[in-house]
Design a protein around this motif. Structure first.
Motif, mmCIF file in Angstrom:
data_model
loop_
_atom_site.group_PDB
_atom_site.id
_atom_site.type_symbol
_atom_site.label_atom_id
_atom_site.label_comp_id
_atom_site.label_asym_id
_atom_site.label_seq_id
_atom_site.Cartn_x
_atom_site.Cartn_y
_atom_site.Cartn_z
ATOM 1 N N ILE A 122 0.836 -1.205 0.000
ATOM 2 C CA ILE A 122 0.000 0.000 0.000
ATOM 3 C C ILE A 122 0.870 1.255 0.000
ATOM 4 O O ILE A 122 0.639 2.202 -0.762
ATOM 5 C CB ILE A 122 -0.932 -0.004 1.233
ATOM 6 N N CYS A 140 0.141 3.077 -3.310
ATOM 7 C CA CYS A 140 -1.149 3.754 -3.118
ATOM 8 C C CYS A 140 -1.024 5.070 -2.352
ATOM 9 O O CYS A 140 -1.680 6.051 -2.699
ATOM 10 C CB CYS A 140 -2.124 2.853 -2.363
ATOM 11 N N CYS A 162 -0.762 8.837 -3.706
ATOM 12 C CA CYS A 162 -1.977 9.566 -4.095
ATOM 13 C C CYS A 162 -3.012 9.597 -2.981
ATOM 14 O O CYS A 162 -3.770 10.550 -2.876
ATOM 15 C CB CYS A 162 -2.623 8.913 -5.308
ATOM 16 N N VAL A 166 -4.558 13.521 -4.744
ATOM 17 C CA VAL A 166 -5.731 13.312 -5.591
ATOM 18 C C VAL A 166 -6.633 12.151 -5.143
ATOM 19 O O VAL A 166 -7.817 12.126 -5.445
ATOM 20 C CB VAL A 166 -5.270 13.167 -7.061
ATOM 21 N N GLY A 167 -6.090 11.195 -4.425
ATOM 22 C CA GLY A 167 -6.905 10.065 -3.955
ATOM 23 C C GLY A 167 -8.009 10.559 -3.032
ATOM 24 O O GLY A 167 -7.761 11.424 -2.187
ATOM 25 N N PHE A 200 -9.501 9.394 -0.457
ATOM 26 C CA PHE A 200 -9.408 9.130 0.989
ATOM 27 C C PHE A 200 -7.996 8.628 1.264
ATOM 28 O O PHE A 200 -7.322 8.148 0.349
ATOM 29 C CB PHE A 200 -10.442 8.078 1.434
ATOM 30 N N LEU A 234 -4.955 6.279 2.465
ATOM 31 C CA LEU A 234 -4.603 4.876 2.708
ATOM 32 C C LEU A 234 -3.218 4.894 3.339
ATOM 33 O O LEU A 234 -2.204 4.720 2.658
ATOM 34 C CB LEU A 234 -4.611 4.066 1.411
ATOM 35 N N VAL A 247 -8.065 -3.536 -6.645
ATOM 36 C CA VAL A 247 -6.780 -4.118 -7.050
ATOM 37 C C VAL A 247 -6.987 -5.416 -7.834
ATOM 38 O O VAL A 247 -6.269 -5.677 -8.796
ATOM 39 C CB VAL A 247 -5.793 -4.326 -5.871
ATOM 40 N N PRO A 296 -3.842 3.181 -10.871
ATOM 41 C CA PRO A 296 -4.220 3.404 -12.261
ATOM 42 C C PRO A 296 -3.031 3.253 -13.211
ATOM 43 O O PRO A 296 -2.024 3.941 -13.058
ATOM 44 C CB PRO A 296 -4.744 4.845 -12.261
ATOM 45 N N ARG A 339 2.988 1.696 -13.064
ATOM 46 C CA ARG A 339 2.368 1.576 -11.755
ATOM 47 C C ARG A 339 1.453 0.373 -11.779
ATOM 48 O O ARG A 339 0.288 0.481 -12.097
ATOM 49 C CB ARG A 339 1.575 2.834 -11.485
ATOM 50 N N HIS A 372 -6.393 16.581 -11.672
ATOM 51 C CA HIS A 372 -6.437 15.174 -12.053
ATOM 52 C C HIS A 372 -5.444 14.884 -13.165
ATOM 53 O O HIS A 372 -4.644 13.974 -13.073
ATOM 54 C CB HIS A 372 -7.856 14.838 -12.473
HETATM 55 C C1 HEC Z 1 -2.158 8.177 -9.312
HETATM 56 C C2 HEC Z 1 -2.883 8.321 -8.111
HETATM 57 C C3 HEC Z 1 -3.453 7.082 -7.462
HETATM 58 C C4 HEC Z 1 -2.792 5.933 -7.079
HETATM 59 C C5 HEC Z 1 -1.308 5.625 -7.235
HETATM 60 C C6 HEC Z 1 -3.779 5.086 -6.476
HETATM 61 N N1 HEC Z 1 -5.004 5.696 -6.500
HETATM 62 FE FE1 HEC Z 1 -6.770 4.915 -5.815
HETATM 63 N N2 HEC Z 1 -7.754 6.547 -6.537
HETATM 64 C C7 HEC Z 1 -7.194 7.642 -7.124
HETATM 65 C C8 HEC Z 1 -8.250 8.551 -7.532
HETATM 66 C C9 HEC Z 1 -8.062 9.903 -8.195
HETATM 67 C C10 HEC Z 1 -9.469 7.954 -7.199
HETATM 68 C C11 HEC Z 1 -10.875 8.488 -7.461
HETATM 69 C C12 HEC Z 1 -11.505 7.785 -8.628
HETATM 70 C C13 HEC Z 1 -11.000 8.264 -9.954
HETATM 71 O O1 HEC Z 1 -10.819 9.450 -10.162
HETATM 72 O O2 HEC Z 1 -10.787 7.401 -10.847
HETATM 73 C C14 HEC Z 1 -9.112 6.687 -6.568
HETATM 74 C C15 HEC Z 1 -10.061 5.799 -6.072
HETATM 75 C C16 HEC Z 1 -9.752 4.657 -5.322
HETATM 76 C C17 HEC Z 1 -10.728 3.817 -4.675
HETATM 77 C C18 HEC Z 1 -12.226 4.040 -4.634
HETATM 78 C C19 HEC Z 1 -12.848 3.531 -5.886
HETATM 79 C C20 HEC Z 1 -14.343 3.639 -5.828
HETATM 80 O O3 HEC Z 1 -14.929 3.503 -6.913
HETATM 81 O O4 HEC Z 1 -14.872 3.867 -4.762
HETATM 82 C C21 HEC Z 1 -10.029 2.806 -4.055
HETATM 83 C C22 HEC Z 1 -10.596 1.683 -3.209
HETATM 84 C C23 HEC Z 1 -8.637 3.016 -4.344
HETATM 85 N N3 HEC Z 1 -8.499 4.147 -5.117
HETATM 86 C C24 HEC Z 1 -7.615 2.204 -3.907
HETATM 87 C C25 HEC Z 1 -6.293 2.322 -4.311
HETATM 88 C C26 HEC Z 1 -5.270 1.358 -3.972
HETATM 89 C C27 HEC Z 1 -5.481 0.115 -3.134
HETATM 90 C C28 HEC Z 1 -4.119 1.800 -4.564
HETATM 91 C C29 HEC Z 1 -2.772 1.121 -4.577
HETATM 92 C C30 HEC Z 1 -2.753 -0.265 -4.909
HETATM 93 C C31 HEC Z 1 -4.423 3.056 -5.243
HETATM 94 N N4 HEC Z 1 -5.752 3.333 -5.061
HETATM 95 C C32 HEC Z 1 -3.499 3.832 -5.955
HETATM 96 C C33 HEC Z 1 -5.847 7.861 -7.306
HETATM 97 C C34 HEC Z 1 -4.844 6.917 -7.097
#
Ligand code: HEC
Length: 436
Positions: free
Chosen positions: A18, A22, A25, A31-32, A34, A36, A53, A60, A74, A169
């Motif tokens: 994580i 994860c 972001c 940008v995430g 919430f 983690l 995952v 992404p 990534r 974004h």
């Molecule tokens: C590059 C930035 C980035 C990374 C790296 C990233 N995320 Fe995210 N994540 C986002 C964004 C921005 C969103 C909001 C949804 C969207 O815009 O597509 C999101 C949404 C999510 C959600 C919610 C999806 C939903 O539909 O409710 C989860 C769960 C999540 N991420 C888990 C993870 C996990 C676990 C990892 C690592 C394995 C990770 N993310 C890595 C940017 C990131």
């Protein structure tokens, strides 16, 4: 089935994955949606984390790594995914976390320029802040960042720095260069134009990008890209690089803000690093598809309730060494495939994106320069889905989607573009690494 997983998977096994993939972001101010970071954070979201995952939605990375490889990929390995899935299936236990190292921010996948670059030689600010309304919608903005430098010079690297990392974004910018005396005030006409507004019939004219005599200045498309956590490429000395005119502007073709629940502002900037000498091997570009130099076949019209394949292709006149590529579609895109076919018959894979997601538009840099022999043909194949089954379809019921005429651009229009950034080939290029 992944073999050899621990019988009991605990947060101690999950946390390093994580943190590395994860948390960069998913932490406050990024940008995430919430954080983690802590055990509680991940536990609270365990079920969606598992889903994201396992479905390879997170982290992404739309490109298929079995087809071609890029810098800064990534992706999680099958084993990492299996560890997270098993942990969630076992009820997401904390286990003994005393052995977990304190959170080291440098372990996160982070953007930023390599320290050796030093401070930028110039900073170009967006002239005014952008007001992002708290309407819980995505916003796609077109704007410009005008500049006046001391003289014409050379650009080695450029970085876009968002003012508000929480909602910024992605961003794609071109560079406008004004010839001496062609433009009195590059800043005139500055505005933030909502790409979805029906008012912006010709965003480029509205932004006052033309020369004073009404003609169009030189435009270098697709020069700067921003995505959370990805560093802009810094190519080896003398390779890539651009000329930059004393007067010009960065044209932000797509500045995408994610949904915000409350009103907020963004003021972003470009950091520029100059080269002392002209780039020995300046960056060149092939631009296929909509508004580019190869037609889309058939013409880009997607009637409602259809799934269609579109193609565009271009012959490469002489040997080239590709540095980076940038596929671009809007909301109806389903998949994207690009490859080159050499006159020998060999296929050179470029990129395959099996599940197009307009939210994650990357410029992809190859780990090493990629040689494409002269006379090869670059082929692009795109599937567009204008049915109600496409969750990103902007219209319900679906409506006919068209490529924009002229420079008018809205995200609900469709586009098929493919940019190839390259330098002329020299023997031995295949061995030149592009990583920082
Ligand atoms: C590059 C930035 C980035 C990374 C790296 C990233 N995320 Fe995210 N994540 C986002 C964004 C921005 C969103 C909001 C949804 C969207 O815009 O597509 C999101 C949404 C999510 C959600 C919610 C999806 C939903 O539909 O409710 C989860 C769960 C999540 N991420 C888990 C993870 C996990 C676990 C990892 C690592 C394995 C990770 N993310 C890595 C940017 C990131």
């Amino acid at each position: 089935m992944v073999q050899g997983l621990p019988d009991t998977v605990t947060f101690a096994d999950v946390a390093p994955i994580i943190r590395k993939h994860c948390t960069g972001c998913h932490r406050p101010g990024q940008v995430g949606p919430f954080p983690l970071i802590s055990y509680q954070d991940v536990r609270r979201k365990a079920k969606t984390v598992r889903k994201m995952v396992v479905g390879r939605w997170m982290p992404p990375w739309p490109a298929d790594t079995a087809y071609s490889r890029f810098l800064g990929e990534r992706t999680l390995t099958a084993r990492q995914i299996a560890i997270i899935a098993k942990w969630v299936d076992q009820g997401a236990p904390a286990g003994d976390t005393s052995g977990l190292a304190r959170l080291d921010p440098s372990a996160w996948t982070q953007g930023g320029m390599p320290p050796g670059m030093g401070p930028p030689d110039a900073v170009v600010w967006l002239p005014e802040p952008f007001f992002l309304p708290g309407d819980n919608r995505d916003h796609f903005i077109i704007t410009k960042a005008p500049f006046e430098l001391a003289r014409d010079t050379f650009l080695r690297a450029v970085e876009y720095v968002p003012g508000n990392r929480r909602y910024a974004h992605h961003m794609n910018a071109a560079m406008i260069s004004y010839a001496a005396g062609a433009k009195k005030d590059p800043g005139k006409g500055f505005a933030y134009i909502d790409a979805d507004s029906t008012k912006s019939l010709d965003a480029y004219a509205e932004l006052g990008l033309q020369n004073d005599d009404g003609s169009w200045p030189l435009l270098t498309p697709n020069m700067v890209n921003y995505l959370p956590g990805l560093s802009p490429p810094v190519y080896p000395p003398g390779i890539g690089g651009y000329r930059i005119a004393r007067q010009g502007a960065f044209l932000l073709n797509t500045l995408h803000f994610g949904p915000s629940m409350r009103d907020t502002v963004d003021r972003s900037r470009f950091n520029l690093w100059f080269g002392r000498v002209p780039p020995e091997r300046p960056m060149k570009e092939l631009f296929l598809g909509t508004l580019g130099s190869s037609p889309v076949v058939p013409a880009l019209v997607v009637p409602p309730d259809t799934v269609m394949t579109f193609r565009t292709s271009m012959r490469v006149p002489s040997d080239i060494s590709v540095l980076s590529i940038n596929p671009h579609l809007h909301l109806l895109g389903r998949s994207f495939l690009a490859y080159a076919v050499a006159s020998s018959g060999d296929t050179i894979p470029l990129i395959r994106i099996p599940d197009w997601d307009f939210r994650w538009q990357f410029a992809y840099t190859f780990p090493r320069m990629l040689h494409i022999p002269g006379n090869s043909v670059i082929q692009v194949e795109v599937v567009m889905d204008n049915t109600a089954a496409n969750p990103n379809n902007p219209f319900s019921p679906p409506r006919t989607a068209l490529a924009p005429a002229g420079r008018h651009m809205r995200t609900t229009d469709e586009m098929l573009q493919f940019f190839v950034n390259y330098v002329d080939y020299r023997p031995g290029d295949e061995a030149i690494e592009l990583g920082q």
